[in-house]
Design an enzyme around this catalytic site. Structure first.
Site, PDB file in Angstrom:
ATOM      1  N   PRO A   1      -5.811  16.731  10.068  1.00  0.00           N
ATOM      2  CG  PRO A   1      -5.168  17.898  12.131  1.00  0.00           C
ATOM      3  CD  PRO A   1      -4.788  17.556  10.787  1.00  0.00           C
TER       4      PRO A   1
ATOM      5  CG  ASP B   1     -11.081   7.185   4.177  1.00  0.00           C
ATOM      6  OD1 ASP B   1     -11.823   6.731   3.262  1.00  0.00           O
ATOM      7  OD2 ASP B   1     -10.202   6.895   4.554  1.00  0.00           O
TER       8      ASP B   1
ATOM      9  CE  LYS C   1     -11.287   1.854   4.978  1.00  0.00           C
ATOM     10  NZ  LYS C   1     -10.278   3.066   4.846  1.00  0.00           N
TER      11      LYS C   1
ATOM     12  CG  MET D   1      -9.237   4.533  15.502  1.00  0.00           C
ATOM     13  SD  MET D   1      -8.967   3.340  14.140  1.00  0.00           S
ATOM     14  CE  MET D   1      -7.216   3.104  14.415  1.00  0.00           C
TER      15      MET D   1
HETATM   16  N1  SAH Z   1      -4.579   8.468   9.646  1.00  0.00           N
HETATM   17  C1  SAH Z   1      -5.227   9.267  10.455  1.00  0.00           C
HETATM   18  C2  SAH Z   1      -5.906   8.257  11.802  1.00  0.00           C
HETATM   19  C3  SAH Z   1      -7.017   7.456  11.277  1.00  0.00           C
HETATM   20  S1  SAH Z   1      -7.663   6.490  12.613  1.00  0.00           S
HETATM   21  C4  SAH Z   1      -4.165  10.199  11.119  1.00  0.00           C
HETATM   22  O1  SAH Z   1      -3.012  10.182  10.746  1.00  0.00           O
HETATM   23  O2  SAH Z   1      -4.634  11.061  11.751  1.00  0.00           O
HETATM   24  C5  SAH Z   1      -9.038   7.693  13.042  1.00  0.00           C
HETATM   25  C6  SAH Z   1      -8.641   8.134  14.481  1.00  0.00           C
HETATM   26  O3  SAH Z   1      -7.966   9.359  14.450  1.00  0.00           O
HETATM   27  C7  SAH Z   1      -9.783   8.550  15.249  1.00  0.00           C
HETATM   28  O4  SAH Z   1     -10.483   7.619  15.656  1.00  0.00           O
HETATM   29  C8  SAH Z   1      -9.345   9.541  16.132  1.00  0.00           C
HETATM   30  O5  SAH Z   1      -8.592   8.846  17.266  1.00  0.00           O
HETATM   31  C9  SAH Z   1      -8.053  10.286  15.473  1.00  0.00           C
HETATM   32  N2  SAH Z   1      -8.479  11.237  14.802  1.00  0.00           N
HETATM   33  C10 SAH Z   1      -8.382  11.607  13.576  1.00  0.00           C
HETATM   34  N3  SAH Z   1      -8.598  13.247  13.530  1.00  0.00           N
HETATM   35  C11 SAH Z   1      -9.080  13.490  14.474  1.00  0.00           C
HETATM   36  C12 SAH Z   1      -9.333  14.768  14.975  1.00  0.00           C
HETATM   37  N4  SAH Z   1      -9.809  15.880  14.355  1.00  0.00           N
HETATM   38  N5  SAH Z   1      -9.682  14.946  16.498  1.00  0.00           N
HETATM   39  C13 SAH Z   1      -9.657  14.046  17.327  1.00  0.00           C
HETATM   40  N6  SAH Z   1      -9.106  12.806  16.750  1.00  0.00           N
HETATM   41  C14 SAH Z   1      -8.981  12.466  15.506  1.00  0.00           C
END
Ligand code: SAH
Length: 263
Positions: free
Chosen positions: A22, A45, A67, A180
């Protein structure tokens, strides 16, 4: 005897689909760090944090695939073609994605394209936002007193219309994590209440989970969209809905310099 964790890269071109977690680079897997240091090319990305990119070998080529919502720098087909082309030239390619590549990451689509072309690949899982962001916000996703199940859904509403399975979202003793979902938040809260969820059900929206700009806003289904607007939250944001959110007060341990928790 020490386990062989190095697993040297093969000579032929190959794509490593790697989860970057994250944001906090400390959450990278050992395998991810090793591959970032050995890759010829890294295709990443926008969700990948700059602190994670610091682990990329200085000699590796870096390609930004974009993206961001509504700003698809490269279309998915172009990304697929690029990966096939690079690996076809014999390169060791890291395809780096935020979180886990198999959770709302289109990782499956990219691998299908590679498989069709006979390109070798490997998948390195990452800490997905649900678990990484919830951990850094001090919100356990399950808890014997509050939730026995947890549902991950995407709140990205096609054409602005909500097509989520609302009855499955309002089950009791369940935590719902929405990826999202910032744009559709008002609609999501509204629909959940229409389908029987209590207006007092706790909800948290976490911006930039696990990095220095993390912000946690806590409220209820009935007041959340107004709070989120007031706080001017920006993507990426993760939404967590359920009684477990009540634990945030007592368990929030991550205190970046500018953390702001709004009740
Ligand atoms: N593959 C990623 C998700 C991609 S979709 C995973 O497994 O985490 C992108 C969404 O992930 C963002 O819109 C948000 O809702 C969430 N997200 C990803 N990183 C984040 C972060 N550091 N803090 C808050 N939301 C996060």
């Amino acid at each position: 005897m020490k386990a062989d964790v190095t697993r040297p890269l093969t000579g032929a071109g190959r794509v490593y689909l790697v989860g970057a977690g994250p944001g906090d680079p400390e959450l990278l897997t050992l395998r991810a760090v090793r591959l970032l240091q050995q890759a010829d090319v890294v295709v990443y990305d926008h969700l990948v944090s700059s602190a994670v990119l610091d682990f990329v070998s200085p000699t590796a080529e870096r390609i930004y695939a974009g993206k961001r919502r509504n700003e698809h720098t490269m279309r998915q087909e172009q990304i697929n073609l690029l990966l096939v082309k690079l690996a076809g030239k014999g390169k060791q390619v890291v395809r780096l994605k935020g979180g886990d590549p198999f959770i709302f990451g289109r990782g499956g689509e990219e691998l299908e394209a590679l498989a069709k072309q006979g390109i070798a690949f490997e998948v390195v899982p990452g800490v997905t936002a649900a678990s990484g962001v919830a951990s850094y916000a001090g919100i356990p996703l399950t808890h014997r007193d509050y939730a026995q199940s947890c549902l991950f859904v995407t709140g990205h509403l096609k054409d602005g219309t909500a097509d989520l399975d609302w009855p499955s979202l309002v089950r009791l003793r369940q935590t719902v994590v929405i990826y999202m979902g910032l744009g559709g938040l008002a609609e999501i809260c509204h629909q959940m209440m229409l389908h029987g969820a209590s207006p007092e059900l706790p909800i948290a929206v976490v911006q930039d989970g696990s990095i220095a700009t993390q912000k946690v806003v806590v409220g209820t289904l009935s007041n959340m969209s107004e709070r989120v607007a007031r706080e001017n939250l920006k993507s990426p944001c993760l939404t967590i809905i359920g009684e477990v959110v009540k634990l945030h007060d007592a368990l929030a341990w991550f205190k970046p310099a500018i953390t702001l928790t709004t009740q």
